[in-house]
Design an enzyme around this catalytic site. Structure first.
Site, PDB file in Angstrom:
ATOM      1  N   GLU A 299      21.234  30.216  40.655  1.00 41.15           N
ATOM      2  CA  GLU A 299      20.099  31.147  40.682  1.00 41.15           C
ATOM      3  C   GLU A 299      18.764  30.536  40.273  1.00 41.15           C
ATOM      4  O   GLU A 299      18.010  31.145  39.517  1.00 41.15           O
ATOM      5  CB  GLU A 299      20.407  32.355  39.776  1.00 41.15           C
ATOM      6  CG  GLU A 299      21.587  33.152  40.245  1.00 41.15           C
ATOM      7  CD  GLU A 299      21.993  34.257  39.262  1.00 41.15           C
ATOM      8  OE1 GLU A 299      22.344  35.335  39.744  1.00 41.15           O
ATOM      9  OE2 GLU A 299      21.973  34.036  38.047  1.00 41.15           O
TER      10      GLU A 299
HETATM   11  C1  TNX Z   1      25.230  36.191  38.000  1.00 46.65           C
HETATM   12  S1  TNX Z   1      27.367  34.109  37.787  1.00 46.65           S
HETATM   13  C2  TNX Z   1      24.933  35.120  37.167  1.00 46.65           C
HETATM   14  C3  TNX Z   1      24.686  35.373  35.739  1.00 46.65           C
HETATM   15  C4  TNX Z   1      24.663  36.849  35.421  1.00 46.65           C
HETATM   16  C5  TNX Z   1      25.777  37.547  36.146  1.00 46.65           C
HETATM   17  C6  TNX Z   1      25.884  38.993  35.794  1.00 46.65           C
HETATM   18  C7  TNX Z   1      26.174  33.248  37.792  1.00 46.65           C
HETATM   19  C8  TNX Z   1      26.412  31.861  38.080  1.00 46.65           C
HETATM   20  N1  TNX Z   1      24.993  33.814  37.554  1.00 46.65           N
HETATM   21  O1  TNX Z   1      23.473  34.762  35.348  1.00 46.65           O
HETATM   22  O2  TNX Z   1      24.805  36.997  34.046  1.00 46.65           O
HETATM   23  O3  TNX Z   1      25.573  37.398  37.513  1.00 46.65           O
HETATM   24  O4  TNX Z   1      27.015  39.579  36.370  1.00 46.65           O
END
Ligand code: TNX
Length: 487
Positions: A299
């Site tokens: 992300e």
């Molecule tokens: C996605 S899983 C994210 C996290 C968040 C989560 C909440 C991932 C690699 N990144 O930063 O906490 O969703 O469900």
């Protein structure tokens, strides 16, 4: 049939054999230090489970039951897997045998699950022969202690539950926008000044070096590796809030206690960036027993493709310089990654082409699909906490999936295993954490351990109900999903 989770490879029960009373039960260790250590652990666990003292002894009392714990190269598993074991409670003495310390420890967890309670007779041991070995060698939980911090005592409770269900990895998400939760000796200001924030506004703190040492030791005694994650180049506001030099304008960012993801980033071309990465990863490698470091990679939504790819290469190089192997979230596959970089799959909405290409380069995968393994997802739409971006995840959703066929085009034999994941934006107490973990963690345990042909939802449901009796005695909260007929 005994209620064992995860379902073993084979369980045989002699016809008409009645359970054995635990009265006078002793444990007898083989000659090695490992056998003694596991016997002492078994003594503590079985005594707590049974409510009577189950000591380690030299020999059984005449006529009283005994369990011998033996390392035995030929024991456990039909395919010689190192974590395999055999438990036999039909012989006198009874036995737990395994080729490795981990196998012996797993056998003890199965022995614990052979205890049953009878209203008249009290605590009994069911008679069974269990021969067992795991499907996957990597059976983990990702736990986010960055959004809300969870101190050592709660982490140790989590480790105890992981151990009971034969998990062997605790992956700690140590840094994120909301906090830096690990002491970094070359950058002491990170934990010192960037750990007083959290999503709840009241679960702050960080692990000191001494805490991290204690945690790894506690986990290792239970055959669990701690894999630490410092998330970069996104999810880095806890660092940019301390160091203006990591920002193009030279100004530190504001501290952050919100829920949004994807806004924070490091900047590749700044002179302070690579030294920062090398410092914090060098520190982390220096305190980590496991051969892996997880460096995030998820992300980084504000970064362009080129800059992101440069970061992935830098992160791979920086980890390699520490002598560790690297794990990254699935997004890194697009960079592209080196074949030795392990990829953790999580977002099932993503285009799978980069993962298929990574698999063709030789990459291996850990499977954490959000719609099955994300234990921070709500059970039901009106559930009081959790998220729902990956959908609602009821117990059956956590149970019914196959890691080997999850990503079309990624061969099953390139899957190292499974991690459940629990993100803590909406969770800040021990009770809330365990409400989300249990019972779903036991479903993921069975996905990770048990061969698909041995899995059976209807049968698992009844075993979960039996497990919950133990959770109640241990004071562990769990969600009483209507998918199970609780006792
Ligand atoms: C996605 S899983 C994210 C996290 C968040 C989560 C909440 C991932 C690699 N990144 O930063 O906490 O969703 O469900």
């Amino acid at each position: 049939m005994p209620s064992i989770i995860p379902q073993p490879e084979s369980v045989t029960t002699p016809a008409g054999a009645s359970p054995i009373h635990v009265d006078g039960l002793v444990l007898i260790a083989g000659p090695t230090a490992t056998e003694h250590r596991v016997a002492l652990q078994a003594s503590t666990l079985l005594s707590a489970d049974a409510g009577v003292t189950v000591p380690v002894a030299e020999a059984p009392e005449p006529g009283a039951p005994a369990v011998i714990l033996h390392l035995d190269a030929s024991a456990g598993s039909t395919d010689g897997h190192a974590d395999g074991y055999e438990v036999n409670t039909t012989t006198r003495p009874m036995s737990v045998r395994a080729a490795s310390a981990a196998g012996l420890f797993h056998g003890v967890q199965t022995l614990r699950q052979l205890l049953t309670r009878d209203a008249d007779r009290g605590v009994l041991i069911e008679q069974a022969v269990v021969v067992d070995a795991p499907r996957y060698s990597w059976r983990g939980l990702t736990l986010d202690i960055a959004r809300n911090f969870f101190p050592l005592d709660i982490l140790e409770d989590v480790i105890d539950v992981l151990a009971a269900y034969k998990f062997n990895v605790l992956h700690l998400h140590l840094t994120d926008d909301q906090g830096w939760r690990i002491e970094s000796p070359s950058r002491p200001e990170l934990a010192k000044f960037s750990s007083d924030t959290s999503n709840s506004g009241k679960a702050e703190g960080y692990l000191t070096l001494a805490d991290f040492r204690q945690l790894q030791d506690y986990a290792a005694e239970r055959c669990i590796s701690v894999i630490p994650e410092i998330d970069m180049p996104g999810h880095t506001n806890a660092a940019t809030a301390i160091y203006g030099e990591l920002r193009p304008d030279g100004q530190p960012t504001e501290k952050y206690e919100g829920m949004e993801v994807g806004f924070s980033q490091l900047t590749f071309d700044l002179p302070a960036t690579a030294p920062f990465i090398r410092d914090v990863l060098g520190d982390l490698a220096g305190i980590t027993d496991a051969p892996y470091l997880h460096v995030g990679g998820d992300e980084a939504l504000t970064l362009g493709k080129q800059e992101y790819a440069k970061f992935i290469t830098l992160l791979e190089e920086a980890v390699a310089e520490t002598g560790k192997k690297v794990i990254m979230w699935q997004e890194a596959a697009a960079a592209p990654t080196q074949p030795g970089t392990v990829l953790q799959y999580w977002d099932t909405r993503a285009d799978t082409a980069p993962f298929v290409a990574a698999a063709q380069r030789g990459s291996r995968f850990i499977m954490s699909p959000g719609n099955h393994a994300y234990l921070d997802m709500k059970y039901t739409a009106d559930y009081e906490r959790g998220q729902d971006w990956a959908g609602l995840v009821e117990l059956r959703d956590s149970y019914e999936w196959d890691p080997a066929t999850l990503i079309e085009g990624v061969p099953g034999d390139q899957v190292d295993g499974v991690e459940a994941a629990i993100w803590t934006e909406t969770l800040s107490t021990r009770e809330q954490l365990f409400d989300m973990l249990l019972p779903r963690l036991t479903a993921v345990a069975e996905v990770a351990w048990t061969a698909p042909e041995r899995k059976d939802w209807e049968d698992y449901r009844t075993r979960v109900a039996a497990a919950a009796d133990g959770w109640r005695r241990q004071g562990l909260t769990f969600h009483e999903t209507p998918q199970v007929d609780w006792n």
